[in-house]
Design an enzyme around this catalytic site. Structure first.
Site, PDB file in Angstrom:
ATOM      1  N   ASP A  34     -13.947   5.286   2.957  1.00  0.00           N
ATOM      2  CA  ASP A  34     -12.791   5.288   3.873  1.00  0.00           C
ATOM      3  C   ASP A  34     -12.101   6.651   3.927  1.00  0.00           C
ATOM      4  O   ASP A  34     -11.621   7.061   4.979  1.00  0.00           O
ATOM      5  CB  ASP A  34     -11.785   4.212   3.448  1.00  0.00           C
ATOM      6  CG  ASP A  34     -10.596   4.198   4.392  1.00  0.00           C
ATOM      7  OD1 ASP A  34     -10.821   4.077   5.602  1.00  0.00           O
ATOM      8  OD2 ASP A  34      -9.460   4.357   3.921  1.00  0.00           O
ATOM      9  N   ASP A  35     -12.050   7.365   2.791  1.00  0.00           N
ATOM     10  CA  ASP A  35     -11.375   8.678   2.795  1.00  0.00           C
ATOM     11  C   ASP A  35     -12.082   9.633   3.752  1.00  0.00           C
ATOM     12  O   ASP A  35     -11.456  10.523   4.320  1.00  0.00           O
ATOM     13  CB  ASP A  35     -11.377   9.281   1.390  1.00  0.00           C
ATOM     14  CG  ASP A  35     -10.746   8.342   0.402  1.00  0.00           C
ATOM     15  OD1 ASP A  35      -9.585   7.981   0.606  1.00  0.00           O
ATOM     16  OD2 ASP A  35     -11.424   7.935  -0.559  1.00  0.00           O
ATOM     17  N   TYR A  65       0.842  -1.199   0.000  1.00  0.00           N
ATOM     18  CA  TYR A  65       0.000   0.000   0.000  1.00  0.00           C
ATOM     19  C   TYR A  65       0.879   1.251   0.000  1.00  0.00           C
ATOM     20  O   TYR A  65       1.999   1.215  -0.490  1.00  0.00           O
ATOM     21  CB  TYR A  65      -1.013  -0.069   1.170  1.00  0.00           C
ATOM     22  CG  TYR A  65      -2.167   0.827   0.836  1.00  0.00           C
ATOM     23  CD1 TYR A  65      -2.980   0.545  -0.267  1.00  0.00           C
ATOM     24  CD2 TYR A  65      -2.385   1.995   1.538  1.00  0.00           C
ATOM     25  CE1 TYR A  65      -3.984   1.411  -0.643  1.00  0.00           C
ATOM     26  CE2 TYR A  65      -3.399   2.866   1.164  1.00  0.00           C
ATOM     27  CZ  TYR A  65      -4.194   2.572   0.077  1.00  0.00           C
ATOM     28  OH  TYR A  65      -5.165   3.429  -0.310  1.00  0.00           O
ATOM     29  N   ARG A 122      -9.143  10.479  -7.855  1.00  0.00           N
ATOM     30  CA  ARG A 122      -8.339  11.239  -6.872  1.00  0.00           C
ATOM     31  C   ARG A 122      -7.520  10.247  -6.078  1.00  0.00           C
ATOM     32  O   ARG A 122      -7.836   9.927  -4.940  1.00  0.00           O
ATOM     33  CB  ARG A 122      -9.273  12.055  -5.963  1.00  0.00           C
ATOM     34  CG  ARG A 122      -8.594  13.165  -5.225  1.00  0.00           C
ATOM     35  CD  ARG A 122      -8.817  13.081  -3.739  1.00  0.00           C
ATOM     36  NE  ARG A 122      -8.354  11.823  -3.175  1.00  0.00           N
ATOM     37  CZ  ARG A 122      -8.236  11.570  -1.885  1.00  0.00           C
ATOM     38  NH1 ARG A 122      -8.569  12.473  -1.007  1.00  0.00           N
ATOM     39  NH2 ARG A 122      -7.807  10.390  -1.438  1.00  0.00           N
ATOM     40  N   ASN A 173      -0.112  14.663   3.467  1.00  0.00           N
ATOM     41  CA  ASN A 173       1.015  13.849   3.028  1.00  0.00           C
ATOM     42  C   ASN A 173       1.123  13.879   1.513  1.00  0.00           C
ATOM     43  O   ASN A 173       0.198  14.336   0.860  1.00  0.00           O
ATOM     44  CB  ASN A 173       0.902  12.402   3.587  1.00  0.00           C
ATOM     45  CG  ASN A 173      -0.385  11.728   3.176  1.00  0.00           C
ATOM     46  OD1 ASN A 173      -0.675  11.614   1.990  1.00  0.00           O
ATOM     47  ND2 ASN A 173      -1.172  11.287   4.146  1.00  0.00           N
ATOM     48  N   LYS A 213      -5.992  -1.984  -0.970  1.00  0.00           N
ATOM     49  CA  LYS A 213      -6.817  -1.789   0.231  1.00  0.00           C
ATOM     50  C   LYS A 213      -7.370  -3.124   0.710  1.00  0.00           C
ATOM     51  O   LYS A 213      -7.378  -3.425   1.903  1.00  0.00           O
ATOM     52  CB  LYS A 213      -7.981  -0.846  -0.099  1.00  0.00           C
ATOM     53  CG  LYS A 213      -7.586   0.614  -0.074  1.00  0.00           C
ATOM     54  CD  LYS A 213      -7.861   1.203   1.302  1.00  0.00           C
ATOM     55  CE  LYS A 213      -7.201   2.535   1.433  1.00  0.00           C
ATOM     56  NZ  LYS A 213      -7.579   3.341   2.569  1.00  0.00           N
ATOM     57  N   GLU A 267     -13.594   4.283  -2.373  1.00  0.00           N
ATOM     58  CA  GLU A 267     -12.201   4.653  -2.115  1.00  0.00           C
ATOM     59  C   GLU A 267     -11.671   5.570  -3.208  1.00  0.00           C
ATOM     60  O   GLU A 267     -11.793   5.267  -4.406  1.00  0.00           O
ATOM     61  CB  GLU A 267     -11.346   3.373  -2.073  1.00  0.00           C
ATOM     62  CG  GLU A 267      -9.907   3.592  -1.720  1.00  0.00           C
ATOM     63  CD  GLU A 267      -9.686   4.055  -0.283  1.00  0.00           C
ATOM     64  OE1 GLU A 267     -10.418   3.616   0.615  1.00  0.00           O
ATOM     65  OE2 GLU A 267      -8.777   4.868  -0.067  1.00  0.00           O
ATOM     66  N   ASP A 268     -11.097   6.685  -2.794  1.00  0.00           N
ATOM     67  CA  ASP A 268     -10.416   7.589  -3.726  1.00  0.00           C
ATOM     68  C   ASP A 268     -11.278   8.048  -4.894  1.00  0.00           C
ATOM     69  O   ASP A 268     -10.869   7.997  -6.058  1.00  0.00           O
ATOM     70  CB  ASP A 268      -9.115   6.938  -4.229  1.00  0.00           C
ATOM     71  CG  ASP A 268      -8.001   7.076  -3.187  1.00  0.00           C
ATOM     72  OD1 ASP A 268      -8.244   7.727  -2.148  1.00  0.00           O
ATOM     73  OD2 ASP A 268      -6.904   6.555  -3.403  1.00  0.00           O
TER      74      ASP A 268
HETATM   75  P1  NAI Z   1      -8.669  18.440  -0.867  1.00  0.00           P
HETATM   76  O1  NAI Z   1      -7.933  18.891  -2.062  1.00  0.00           O
HETATM   77  O2  NAI Z   1     -10.088  17.941  -0.998  1.00  0.00           O
HETATM   78  O3  NAI Z   1      -8.715  19.657   0.205  1.00  0.00           O
HETATM   79  C1  NAI Z   1      -7.644  20.518   0.463  1.00  0.00           C
HETATM   80  C2  NAI Z   1      -8.168  21.678   1.274  1.00  0.00           C
HETATM   81  O4  NAI Z   1      -7.071  22.501   1.644  1.00  0.00           O
HETATM   82  C3  NAI Z   1      -9.135  22.562   0.520  1.00  0.00           C
HETATM   83  O5  NAI Z   1     -10.150  22.974   1.385  1.00  0.00           O
HETATM   84  C4  NAI Z   1      -8.276  23.756   0.134  1.00  0.00           C
HETATM   85  O6  NAI Z   1      -9.029  24.956  -0.009  1.00  0.00           O
HETATM   86  C5  NAI Z   1      -7.346  23.842   1.302  1.00  0.00           C
HETATM   87  N1  NAI Z   1      -6.107  24.539   0.963  1.00  0.00           N
HETATM   88  C6  NAI Z   1      -5.329  24.394  -0.125  1.00  0.00           C
HETATM   89  N2  NAI Z   1      -4.302  25.243  -0.094  1.00  0.00           N
HETATM   90  C7  NAI Z   1      -4.431  25.962   1.033  1.00  0.00           C
HETATM   91  C8  NAI Z   1      -3.704  27.018   1.623  1.00  0.00           C
HETATM   92  N3  NAI Z   1      -2.596  27.516   1.041  1.00  0.00           N
HETATM   93  N4  NAI Z   1      -4.141  27.524   2.777  1.00  0.00           N
HETATM   94  C9  NAI Z   1      -5.237  27.032   3.373  1.00  0.00           C
HETATM   95  N5  NAI Z   1      -5.973  26.040   2.873  1.00  0.00           N
HETATM   96  C10 NAI Z   1      -5.573  25.508   1.713  1.00  0.00           C
HETATM   97  O7  NAI Z   1      -7.777  17.341  -0.175  1.00  0.00           O
HETATM   98  P2  NAI Z   1      -8.214  16.255   0.898  1.00  0.00           P
HETATM   99  O8  NAI Z   1      -8.660  15.010   0.240  1.00  0.00           O
HETATM  100  O9  NAI Z   1      -9.137  16.893   1.864  1.00  0.00           O
HETATM  101  O10 NAI Z   1      -6.811  15.908   1.588  1.00  0.00           O
HETATM  102  C11 NAI Z   1      -6.085  16.920   2.253  1.00  0.00           C
HETATM  103  C12 NAI Z   1      -4.775  16.351   2.779  1.00  0.00           C
HETATM  104  O11 NAI Z   1      -5.019  15.449   3.822  1.00  0.00           O
HETATM  105  C13 NAI Z   1      -3.958  15.591   1.737  1.00  0.00           C
HETATM  106  O12 NAI Z   1      -2.612  15.975   1.821  1.00  0.00           O
HETATM  107  C14 NAI Z   1      -4.097  14.164   2.143  1.00  0.00           C
HETATM  108  O13 NAI Z   1      -2.952  13.432   1.817  1.00  0.00           O
HETATM  109  C15 NAI Z   1      -4.262  14.288   3.636  1.00  0.00           C
HETATM  110  N6  NAI Z   1      -4.979  13.149   4.193  1.00  0.00           N
HETATM  111  C16 NAI Z   1      -4.414  12.491   5.262  1.00  0.00           C
HETATM  112  C17 NAI Z   1      -5.026  11.395   5.799  1.00  0.00           C
HETATM  113  C18 NAI Z   1      -4.421  10.722   6.987  1.00  0.00           C
HETATM  114  O14 NAI Z   1      -3.457  11.156   7.529  1.00  0.00           O
HETATM  115  N7  NAI Z   1      -4.966   9.628   7.462  1.00  0.00           N
HETATM  116  C19 NAI Z   1      -6.256  10.840   5.220  1.00  0.00           C
HETATM  117  C20 NAI Z   1      -6.815  11.643   4.149  1.00  0.00           C
HETATM  118  C21 NAI Z   1      -6.174  12.741   3.663  1.00  0.00           C
END
Ligand code: NAI
Length: 547
Positions: free
Chosen positions: A267-268, A102, A155, A407, A173, A244-245
């Site tokens: 899951d996301d 994974y 995504r 990440n 997964k 997923e994704d």
């Molecule tokens: P997304 O693209 O749907 O959302 C990103 C958000 O951040 C949006 O609301 C955007 O407006 C905001 N954003 C972007 N640039 C910004 C800035 N300069 N200042 C303030 N806000 C800003 O992405 P998603 O799916 O919500 O994922 C976000 C992050 O969380 C990713 O890096 C992902 O890898 C991480 N993630 C971590 C998980 C974990 O640790 N278990 C699980 C799911 C996601």
């Protein structure tokens, strides 16, 4: 079944066909008597081996590979050759193999999917088959599919739209369902819902294996997904759909569309929410407080931010707050600043967290005025929790809770080292990636990784065994609580918010036990409640050995 193209445990197979059928072969472990009765004499070297000896050979061969992608390819080929041996190897040390089957290796494998492709695995259902989805699903030879993991490839991790190459994700997964929670592999089916791709590089790659067309309109997407979900109910009536994704907006709207009608989860959204809440349960325990008394500020308001916010609100409600009181304790900040009522760009899922406040695009200003006790980064932008951000959180809180979940590593809002140093060792920190231990002021901190793999296999095992009619947020909150409670006081004292990965199988079995109890308590099970859930659950776990 997830692994082989011939799922049935067909006892009529003989000779080379038996030897080459991944789901039933024992390879060199066939006994002398079996070799005689199944026409295998002469088709194998004379030595009769145990599965442990076979696994030892695999580990030796794996050790000779120089990159994780090579190890990934080796393991998938092992699965093609022998499902039992593959899981024996994987389950011998899940923590070691997780990063290979994974994240992060699977991301690289997905990018090169069309190039490293050897043979099909799982199902591809394409939008060209609209109107015939039931018929297509009927081609799957497995009889007892109980969990489908389905992606549109739109995504994938941080890779964006990679179309049919995203198939590596549902495959990986579901392998974790078995590796981390002993769900029998023949009950699992990975599916890629191929709706085209808007990735022009892939559309021009001659080795790309997916549909060569751009993605459909939202309405066409809805109609196709509706047909898919209905067809699953008919072809695999006891099956849970794990989304997923999918693209963030599709993830949110389809979860809302189906969650009260069929057995499904995302899951996301829910898995991410659950593992973050698990970390927060431990954080507030360190503080000697309750989650319902915290104020939470999110930096990032996408599908992860909203998913986690909703799960925190649900957990606060279980601690006695009303919906409105819970939402009031949560604020979000995105690329356009703080979410507040004058913003015209918000979707309904965000609007519930847009509380009266003057517009601001300054995170430090928002922190100073909202005074959060918990700051969660899900923004996809690295280094945004600056020294000033961490110091402001530290001025407001004796023990500031700072989770930098974006990440890969370079996108983490701040590193573990930065969080501990800038907060003078007071931050309660977790990340979305694994940071190494940090030494500060003579103390060793073990930063935790909020990884969904602690949760979805365990919830999957509980759903599989109870045949749950619906999947609720309460089940994910119970999974969070169970995961959190498996961290010892000593581990919490060193900064660990999640259990060590070394014992992930036992951790998840304990979590599944608790989730199964909730399923029975809420009358959502489609099997009879056993007298002793733990004994009943353990008796049904998959064990990778030869019958
Ligand atoms: P997304 O693209 O749907 O959302 C990103 C958000 O951040 C949006 O609301 C955007 O407006 C905001 N954003 C972007 N640039 C910004 C800035 N300069 N200042 C303030 N806000 C800003 O992405 P998603 O799916 O919500 O994922 C976000 C992050 O969380 C990713 O890096 C992902 O890898 C991480 N993630 C971590 C998980 C974990 O640790 N278990 C699980 C799911 C996601």
């Amino acid at each position: 079944m997830a692994s082989s193209s011939i799922p049935a445990r067909d006892s009529r197979l003989r000779g080379l066909q038996l030897l080459e059928t991944s789901s039933v072969t024992k390879g060199t472990a066939f006994t002398e008597a079996e070799r005689t009765s199944f026409g295998l004499e002469g088709l194998l070297p004379p030595s009769v081996e145990t599965i442990d000896l076979q696994a030892q050979r695999c580990l030796q061969q794996l050790g000779q590979k120089t990159t994780d992608l090579e190890r990934y390819i080796y393991l998938q080929q092992l699965l093609d050759a022998s499902e039992t041996l593959f899981y024996r190897v994987l389950m011998s040390d899940p923590a070691r193999f997780l990063p290979i089957v994974y994240d992060p290796t699977v991301g690289e494998a997905c990018l090169k999917f069309g190039h490293i492709y050897r043979r099909p695995r799982g199902m591809y259902v394409s939008i060209k088959q609209k109107g015939r989805v039931r018929e297509v699903l009927g081609n799957w030879p497995g009889e007892n599919v109980r969990v489908i993991c389905v992606s549109t490839g739109e995504r994938i991790l941080g890779l964006g739209d990679i179309g049919a190459n995203g198939m590596g994700i549902p495959i990986g997964k579901l392998q974790l369902y078995t590796a981390c929670a002993a769900v029998p592999p023949d009950s699992l089916l990975p599916i890629l819902l191929d709706c085209g791709t808007n990735n022009s590089e892939l559309l021009h790659d001659p080795l790309y294996l997916g549909l060569r067309q751009t993605r459909p309109s939202p309405d066409d997407m809805t109609a196709f997904t509706d047909e898919f979900v209905e067809a699953v109910q008919e072809v695999f009536p006891n099956c849970c759909i794990h989304f997923e994704d999918w693209k963030g907006t599709d993830a949110l709207r389809f979860l809302a569309r189906y969650r009260d009608k069929v057995s499904c989860y995302n899951d996301d959204i829910q898995g991410t929410g659950s593992i973050t809440v698990a970390g927060l349960f431990n954080a507030v325990r360190i503080k000697g407080e309750k989650l319902k008394d915290q104020r939470v500020l999110f930096f990032g308001a996408g599908s992860a931010g909203i998913g986690i916010a909703d799960m925190i609100a649900a957990a606060m409600k279980l601690e006695g707050l009303s919906e409105e009181q819970a939402c009031r304790r949560i604020s979000l900040f995105d690329v356009n600043g703080l979410l507040e009522p004058s913003r015209t760009d918000l979707i309904p899922e965000q609007r519930v967290y847009a509380h009266p406040h003057s517009p601001t695009r300054d995170l430090v200003e928002a922190i100073s005025s909202i005074k959060p006790t918990i700051l969660i980064g899900v923004s996809t932008v690295g280094k945004t929790f600056t020294r000033t951000v961490v110091e402001t959180m530290s001025e407001l809180n004796q023990r500031p809770v700072i989770f930098a979940l974006s990440n890969p590593t370079e996108k983490a809002e701040c590193s573990a080292e930065e969080a501990y140093q800038w907060s003078k060792g007071n931050a309660i920190y977790a990340a979305g990636v694994q940071f190494p231990p940090v030494q500060y002021d003579g103390r060793t901190f073990l930063p935790g990784q909020a990884n969904n793999f602690y949760v979805f296999p365990a919830v999957g095992l509980a759903i599989y065994l109870t045949n749950a009619k619906r999947v609720t947020d309460e089940m994910f909150i119970e999974a969070a609580r169970a995961t959190a409670e498996q961290v010892t006081d000593q581990q919490r004292g060193m900064g660990l918010m999640f259990p060590p990965q070394s014992n992930v199988l036992e951790t998840e079995i304990c979590t599944a036990n608790r989730v199964a109890k909730i399923v029975f308590d809420r009358n959502l099970a489609r099997v009879e409640r056993p007298a002793d859930i733990d004994t009943w659950l353990r008796a049904q776990l998959y064990k990778p050995g030869y019958a």
